[in-house]
Design an enzyme around this catalytic site. Sequence first.
Site, PDB file in Angstrom:
ATOM      1  CB  ALA A  71      -0.920   0.007   1.219  1.00 12.50           C
ATOM      2  CG  ASP A  72       2.596   5.146  -1.535  1.00 17.73           C
ATOM      3  OD1 ASP A  72       3.587   5.065  -0.784  1.00 17.73           O
ATOM      4  OD2 ASP A  72       2.277   6.191  -2.124  1.00 17.73           O
ATOM      5  CB  THR A  73      -1.245   6.480   2.631  1.00 16.97           C
ATOM      6  OG1 THR A  73      -1.845   5.205   2.855  1.00 16.97           O
ATOM      7  CG2 THR A  73      -2.235   7.575   3.008  1.00 16.97           C
TER       8      THR A  73
END
Length: 188
Positions: A71-73
């Site tokens: 994931a990447d936020t």
Amino acid sequence: MINNHKIILASKSPRRQELLRLMDLEFRIVLKEVDESYPADLNPEEIAVYIAEKKAKAFDENVTDEIVLTADTIVCIDNKILGKPENAEHAVEMLQLLSGRMHRVITGVCLFYKQQYHSFSDVSEVYFGELSDEEINSYVEKYKPFDKAGSYGIQERIGLIGIERINGSYTNVVGLPTEKLYQALAKL
């Protein structure tokens, strides 16, 4: 069905780890170094997914029967991406920019399973009230949000006292849209 999958979480984020635990999912953590650069022509939603997929591709040849979760936020205001702050001064500048305004938190997620990539993103609108310089400086000094996009954690003091409302998923703002993740895992 979901619990039968073996999951590799490719993240050192304690927040993502805690969310998976709260979902009663069993996982192990495997970290790989990945260059998080991206093409300049991507929009914020595409950037988050692009980086999540890039992280998953680091596992291409090493995984057979497990699901790799990456994931990447990112935090976006006025189409400007606020990454992780470089230092305390940078963190203060970001929080001053967010004060009294709405910004978007975008998380890209990739599930790599049986040599296929299953990617999605989620977007939440976060509305901060006005924050005083004292509140911002105190938060940065005590919580040192240098590992957080946009320089804050919603579950920490600044989020508890400063966020007036959210349109969208709370867990997305924490760093992993658990509702969408659960649905995606159920389909694998």
